[in-house]
Motif scaffolding. Structure first.
Motif, PDB file in Angstrom:
ATOM      1  N   ASP A  68     -57.604  41.939 -81.439  1.00 28.19           N
ATOM      2  CA  ASP A  68     -58.462  41.356 -82.475  1.00 28.19           C
ATOM      3  C   ASP A  68     -57.640  40.810 -83.644  1.00 28.19           C
ATOM      4  O   ASP A  68     -57.924  39.721 -84.165  1.00 28.19           O
ATOM      5  CB  ASP A  68     -59.469  42.383 -82.977  1.00 28.19           C
ATOM      6  CG  ASP A  68     -60.613  42.616 -81.998  1.00 28.19           C
ATOM      7  OD1 ASP A  68     -60.761  41.795 -81.070  1.00 28.19           O
ATOM      8  OD2 ASP A  68     -61.336  43.608 -82.154  1.00 28.19           O
ATOM      9  N   ASP A  69     -56.630  41.565 -84.082  1.00 30.49           N
ATOM     10  CA  ASP A  69     -55.800  41.094 -85.193  1.00 30.49           C
ATOM     11  C   ASP A  69     -55.024  39.844 -84.799  1.00 30.49           C
ATOM     12  O   ASP A  69     -54.824  38.936 -85.623  1.00 30.49           O
ATOM     13  CB  ASP A  69     -54.841  42.191 -85.640  1.00 30.49           C
ATOM     14  CG  ASP A  69     -55.555  43.327 -86.365  1.00 30.49           C
ATOM     15  OD1 ASP A  69     -56.644  43.084 -86.906  1.00 30.49           O
ATOM     16  OD2 ASP A  69     -55.019  44.448 -86.368  1.00 30.49           O
ATOM     17  N   LYS A  72     -57.467  37.004 -85.026  1.00 30.66           N
ATOM     18  CA  LYS A  72     -57.735  36.667 -86.426  1.00 30.66           C
ATOM     19  C   LYS A  72     -56.582  35.865 -87.026  1.00 30.66           C
ATOM     20  O   LYS A  72     -56.794  34.928 -87.804  1.00 30.66           O
ATOM     21  CB  LYS A  72     -57.974  37.937 -87.231  1.00 30.66           C
ATOM     22  CG  LYS A  72     -59.291  38.622 -86.912  1.00 30.66           C
ATOM     23  CD  LYS A  72     -59.403  39.963 -87.629  1.00 30.66           C
ATOM     24  CE  LYS A  72     -60.681  40.687 -87.234  1.00 30.66           C
ATOM     25  NZ  LYS A  72     -60.758  42.045 -87.829  1.00 30.66           N
ATOM     26  N   ARG A  73     -55.364  36.230 -86.665  1.00 29.62           N
ATOM     27  CA  ARG A  73     -54.213  35.486 -87.175  1.00 29.62           C
ATOM     28  C   ARG A  73     -54.249  34.044 -86.672  1.00 29.62           C
ATOM     29  O   ARG A  73     -53.972  33.100 -87.422  1.00 29.62           O
ATOM     30  CB  ARG A  73     -52.911  36.180 -86.762  1.00 29.62           C
ATOM     31  CG  ARG A  73     -51.656  35.490 -87.297  1.00 29.62           C
ATOM     32  CD  ARG A  73     -50.423  36.350 -87.052  1.00 29.62           C
ATOM     33  NE  ARG A  73     -50.453  37.556 -87.853  1.00 29.62           N
ATOM     34  CZ  ARG A  73     -50.059  37.615 -89.115  1.00 29.62           C
ATOM     35  NH1 ARG A  73     -49.599  36.529 -89.729  1.00 29.62           N
ATOM     36  NH2 ARG A  73     -50.120  38.743 -89.777  1.00 29.62           N
ATOM     37  N   HIS A  89     -62.264  31.418 -79.491  1.00 24.71           N
ATOM     38  CA  HIS A  89     -62.548  32.649 -80.237  1.00 24.71           C
ATOM     39  C   HIS A  89     -63.907  32.557 -80.936  1.00 24.71           C
ATOM     40  O   HIS A  89     -64.730  33.470 -80.843  1.00 24.71           O
ATOM     41  CB  HIS A  89     -61.444  32.886 -81.261  1.00 24.71           C
ATOM     42  CG  HIS A  89     -61.675  34.061 -82.165  1.00 24.71           C
ATOM     43  ND1 HIS A  89     -62.013  35.307 -81.692  1.00 24.71           N
ATOM     44  CD2 HIS A  89     -61.630  34.170 -83.511  1.00 24.71           C
ATOM     45  CE1 HIS A  89     -62.156  36.136 -82.699  1.00 24.71           C
ATOM     46  NE2 HIS A  89     -61.934  35.469 -83.821  1.00 24.71           N
TER      47      HIS A  89
END
Length: 237
Positions: A68-69, A72-73, A89
């Motif tokens: 998930d991170d 997000k990046r 996404h």
């Protein structure tokens, strides 16, 4: 029908092949490129992400903790090469389980379940999954990937192992000191690739201050030399 190429015919006639290892790698590379081109955007992105991970990090709990991170990046990036991945996404196509299933059924990814007591850094018996990419598949996938995807993977995995290291420091008196060494060692490849020189240097110096075994020194000293060359330039004498 019977094979018609000379190397293949020789194999069926004599049990030996005229193909060289380079021939097999070239065929595997072409096969990977063909399959990767047919994947959904989410599975393609996951393939690139997994290909960037160190082999010992290809475990379900590590992938799940960072996916998930990582997304997000990428979503926050304005790199034009990531347009399709950002759309995947945002449209909900980046479901991890679905993407893992697609890679597995395509033949690009192997997986096997094990129990946590077979791995370090785990304290429970919940089953997890080990993933495997053939080195040629991983190399081809990295070559196909936008640089920003690989950089995002390096950054997130570096942060993940720094957090493990910091947890070890904070809880050393409770028996977590081994996480200082493990976290520092496993963060290093990602930090070095991301050119996070000071972070890599600090962690590795603290690792070898605690663990002076030949294996750890053999790992840490070349990495420290790489950091010094990048930071100060090559020595002239």
């Amino acid at each position: 029908p019977a094979p018609t190429t000379a190397p293949t015919t020789a194999f069926f006639q004599t049990g030996e092949t005229a193909y060289t290892p380079d021939d097999f790698i070239a065929a595997l590379t072409r096969w990977t490129q063909t399959l990767a081109a047919a994947l959904t955007p989410a599975a393609t992105l996951l393939l690139y992400f997994l290909a960037r991970l160190e082999e010992e990090d290809l475990q379900s709990q590590i992938v799940e903790a960072n996916w998930d991170d990582f997304l997000k990046r990428l979503a926050a990036s304005d790199d034009p090469d990531l347009t399709g991945f950002r759309e995947a996404h945002l449209s909900g196509l980046a479901d991890l389980n679905a993407a893992l299933h697609e890679l597995a059924t395509s033949g690009l990814l192997e997986s096997r379940p094990i129990t946590n007591n077979q791995l370090p850094l785990t304290n429970n018996q919940l089953p997890i999954t080990i993933y495997h990419l053939h080195p040629a598949i991983a190399e081809t996938s990295r070559a196909l990937s936008p640089a920003a995807v690989l950089a995002a993977a390096d950054w997130e995995l570096g942060d993940y192992w720094i957090a493990v290291y910091q947890h070890g420091i904070k809880n050393e008196m409770q028996g977590m000191g081994h996480l200082v060494v493990e976290g520092g060692k496993r963060a290093a490849p990602y930090l070095l690739r991301a050119r996070r020189w000071e972070g890599a240097s600090t962690l590795l110096e603290r690792v070898i201050a605690r663990d002076t075994t030949p294996a750890t020194l053999a790992f840490a000293l070349p990495a420290l030399r790489q950091r010094n060359r990048a930071h100060h330039g090559p020595r002239l004498v």
